[in-house]
Design a protein around this motif. Structure first.
Motif, PDB file in Angstrom:
ATOM      1  N   ASN A 135       0.743  -1.169  -0.060  1.00  0.00           N
ATOM      2  CA  ASN A 135       0.101   0.107   0.084  1.00  0.00           C
ATOM      3  C   ASN A 135       0.778   1.269  -0.018  1.00  0.00           C
ATOM      4  N   ALA A 136       1.625   1.272  -1.059  1.00  0.00           N
ATOM      5  CA  ALA A 136       2.767   2.335  -1.232  1.00  0.00           C
ATOM      6  C   ALA A 136       3.001   2.758  -2.802  1.00  0.00           C
ATOM      7  N   ASN A 137       3.634   3.767  -2.860  1.00  0.00           N
ATOM      8  CA  ASN A 137       3.813   4.120  -4.121  1.00  0.00           C
ATOM      9  C   ASN A 137       5.269   3.536  -4.607  1.00  0.00           C
ATOM     10  N   CYS A 138       5.693   3.199  -5.813  1.00  0.00           N
ATOM     11  CA  CYS A 138       7.211   3.093  -6.330  1.00  0.00           C
ATOM     12  C   CYS A 138       7.951   4.327  -5.967  1.00  0.00           C
ATOM     13  N   PRO A 139       8.993   4.184  -5.148  1.00  0.00           N
ATOM     14  CA  PRO A 139       9.977   5.323  -4.789  1.00  0.00           C
ATOM     15  C   PRO A 139      10.514   5.954  -6.081  1.00  0.00           C
ATOM     16  N   VAL A 140      10.423   5.428  -7.115  1.00  0.00           N
ATOM     17  CA  VAL A 140      11.266   5.943  -8.349  1.00  0.00           C
ATOM     18  C   VAL A 140      10.198   6.566  -9.275  1.00  0.00           C
ATOM     19  N   CYS A 141       8.921   5.854  -9.668  1.00  0.00           N
ATOM     20  CA  CYS A 141       8.099   6.473 -10.718  1.00  0.00           C
ATOM     21  C   CYS A 141       6.919   6.971  -9.907  1.00  0.00           C
ATOM     22  N   GLU A 143       4.177   5.528  -9.027  1.00  0.00           N
ATOM     23  CA  GLU A 143       2.825   4.849  -9.228  1.00  0.00           C
ATOM     24  C   GLU A 143       2.389   3.887  -8.224  1.00  0.00           C
ATOM     25  N   ASP A 144       1.171   3.611  -8.086  1.00  0.00           N
ATOM     26  CA  ASP A 144       0.498   2.953  -6.901  1.00  0.00           C
ATOM     27  C   ASP A 144       1.003   1.504  -7.099  1.00  0.00           C
ATOM     28  N   LEU A 145       1.682   0.898  -6.305  1.00  0.00           N
ATOM     29  CA  LEU A 145       2.062  -0.505  -6.233  1.00  0.00           C
ATOM     30  C   LEU A 145       1.086  -1.554  -6.532  1.00  0.00           C
ATOM     31  N   PHE A 146       0.185  -1.224  -5.712  1.00  0.00           N
ATOM     32  CA  PHE A 146      -0.787  -2.243  -5.249  1.00  0.00           C
ATOM     33  C   PHE A 146      -1.689  -2.481  -6.794  1.00  0.00           C
ATOM     34  N   SER A 147      -2.087  -1.483  -7.389  1.00  0.00           N
ATOM     35  CA  SER A 147      -2.944  -1.435  -8.642  1.00  0.00           C
ATOM     36  C   SER A 147      -2.004  -1.398  -9.842  1.00  0.00           C
ATOM     37  N   SER A 148      -0.683  -1.425  -9.685  1.00  0.00           N
ATOM     38  CA  SER A 148       0.141  -1.506 -10.897  1.00  0.00           C
ATOM     39  C   SER A 148       0.131  -2.823 -11.612  1.00  0.00           C
ATOM     40  N   ARG A 149       0.201  -2.797 -13.035  1.00  0.00           N
ATOM     41  CA  ARG A 149       0.363  -3.990 -13.859  1.00  0.00           C
ATOM     42  C   ARG A 149       1.765  -4.432 -14.164  1.00  0.00           C
ATOM     43  N   SER A 150       2.708  -3.499 -13.491  1.00  0.00           N
ATOM     44  CA  SER A 150       4.175  -3.842 -13.868  1.00  0.00           C
ATOM     45  C   SER A 150       4.607  -4.693 -12.474  1.00  0.00           C
ATOM     46  N   ALA A 151       5.523  -5.606 -12.861  1.00  0.00           N
ATOM     47  CA  ALA A 151       6.087  -6.437 -11.799  1.00  0.00           C
ATOM     48  C   ALA A 151       6.656  -5.776 -10.728  1.00  0.00           C
ATOM     49  N   THR A 152       6.636  -6.175  -9.370  1.00  0.00           N
ATOM     50  CA  THR A 152       7.264  -5.408  -8.200  1.00  0.00           C
ATOM     51  C   THR A 152       8.411  -6.326  -7.834  1.00  0.00           C
ATOM     52  N   HIS A 153       9.481  -5.572  -7.063  1.00  0.00           N
ATOM     53  CA  HIS A 153      10.683  -6.058  -6.424  1.00  0.00           C
ATOM     54  C   HIS A 153      10.715  -5.726  -5.126  1.00  0.00           C
ATOM     55  N   HIS A 162       9.183  -1.071  -8.364  1.00  0.00           N
ATOM     56  CA  HIS A 162       8.912  -1.551  -9.574  1.00  0.00           C
ATOM     57  C   HIS A 162      10.199  -2.495 -10.071  1.00  0.00           C
ATOM     58  N   TRP A 163       9.905  -3.376 -10.852  1.00  0.00           N
ATOM     59  CA  TRP A 163      11.167  -4.507 -11.285  1.00  0.00           C
ATOM     60  C   TRP A 163      11.916  -3.428 -12.212  1.00  0.00           C
ATOM     61  N   HIS A 164      11.221  -2.795 -13.064  1.00  0.00           N
ATOM     62  CA  HIS A 164      11.965  -2.001 -14.312  1.00  0.00           C
ATOM     63  C   HIS A 164      12.491  -0.876 -13.550  1.00  0.00           C
ATOM     64  N   CYS A 165      12.066  -0.290 -12.645  1.00  0.00           N
ATOM     65  CA  CYS A 165      12.376   0.944 -12.091  1.00  0.00           C
ATOM     66  C   CYS A 165      13.753   0.453 -11.248  1.00  0.00           C
ATOM     67  N   PHE A 166      13.604  -0.718 -10.589  1.00  0.00           N
ATOM     68  CA  PHE A 166      14.951  -1.063  -9.803  1.00  0.00           C
ATOM     69  C   PHE A 166      16.005  -1.127 -10.824  1.00  0.00           C
ATOM     70  N   ASN A 167      15.871  -1.948 -12.003  1.00  0.00           N
ATOM     71  CA  ASN A 167      16.957  -2.122 -13.013  1.00  0.00           C
ATOM     72  C   ASN A 167      17.491  -0.774 -13.511  1.00  0.00           C
TER      73      ASN A 167
END
Length: 290
Positions: A135-141, A143-153, A162-167
């Motif tokens: 229940n938080a936002n990605c610290p890079v982009c 975007e809300d992590l809970f409802s995001s369609r992108s993979a999380t890390h 987000h995995w792509h944000c981490f890379n």
């Protein structure tokens, strides 16, 4: 989710009321068509009650995936709860516990009631379960992590990204953007050892010397009167170079202070070794048998 194919238009309650005052269905469709398919706007998909078929302009209930008049199919995947029509390429599925549709294939995910999130089935048994951590936002982009369609890390510190944000982040910084702890699961001991060797081979001239107080971002320990180097200052507790520092003295004065301090520390270490009792190792004796 994107409509696939674009066979319908969705009408929210306020949209229905607005168009109801403007005449025929053909005039409504012409107004909608003028908006174009690439127009992005906020919509509460759960509030959608009616849709309009783009083939025959028939207005109908939103809980269907085929036009009640012409029979055209609106989408390969349809969720009557989320009012979603989309392609099946991303393997969408509805999670009752999350309350909306996700992508990736239902067989590949398992919902964790502790985390409140769908977790990769291969990682589920060993994942770090923590209530509300998504229940938080990605610290890079952001975007809300809970409802995001992108993979999380999940980083070692427990924060998620987000995995792509981490890379993208790891290409220039291996620290968590939130707590600044080292964000990789890999063993960093070889990296720290290599930095220590580089620093030993590149001493700074006296006029560039600095005395710093450091705080380790990884273990939290604090140290005073350390010698600064532009490659970093190593924590003596955990050997990490992930430290922040505050300069207290610089220049030739700092170099003289550090030299006297290091000399005193070396003498104390030598005296401590001399005061320890000697340890003798006696070879094993073989007694003759009687």
């Amino acid at each position: 989710g994107n409509l696939f194919p674009r066979k319908i238009n969705r009408l929210q309650p306020q949209t229905r009321r607005k168009f109801a005052r403007r005449g025929s269905m053909s005039s409504i469709m012409s107004q909608i068509s003028e908006m174009g398919d690439d127009v992005h706007h906020s919509i509460d998909r759960f509030a959608i009650k009616e849709i309009i078929c783009r083939e025959c302009y028939t207005r109908q209930d939103s809980k269907t995936n085929k036009c009640i008049k012409c029979g055209v199919q609106f989408g390969e995947y349809h969720c009557s709860t989320c009012n979603l029509w989309m392609s099946a390429d991303e393997k969408p599925y509805h999670c009752e516990d999350c309350g909306f549709c996700r992508v990736g294939g239902k067989e590949n995910f398992k919902h964790c009631k502790g985390c409140g999130m769908c977790i990769d089935a291969t990682l589920f048994d060993n994942h770090n379960c923590k209530s509300g951590k998504y229940n938080a936002n990605c610290p890079v982009c952001y975007e809300d992590l809970f409802s995001s369609r992108s993979a999380t890390h999940e980083m070692p510190c427990g924060h998620n990204i987000h995995w792509h944000c981490f890379n993208s982040l790891a290409s220039h910084d291996i620290r968590c953007p939130i707590c600044k702890k080292t964000a990789t699961h890999e063993d960093m001991s070889e990296v720290w050892r290599g930095l220590a060797m580089d620093i030993a081979m590149q001493p700074l001239p006296p006029d560039q010397a600095r005395v710093v107080d450091i705080s380790c971002n990884d273990c939290g320990s604090r140290e005073q009167n350390r010698r600064w180097h532009y490659l970093g200052v190593q924590c003596r507790s955990c050997n990490s170079f992930n430290t922040s520092h505050t300069t207290t003295m610089f220049g030739v004065e700092a170099d003289q202070f550090l030299n006297s301090l290091e000399m005193a520390q070396n003498q104390n270490a030598l005296m401590a070794n001399l005061q320890q009792p000697p340890h003798f190792a006696f070879p094993p004796r073989n007694f003759p048998r009687r």
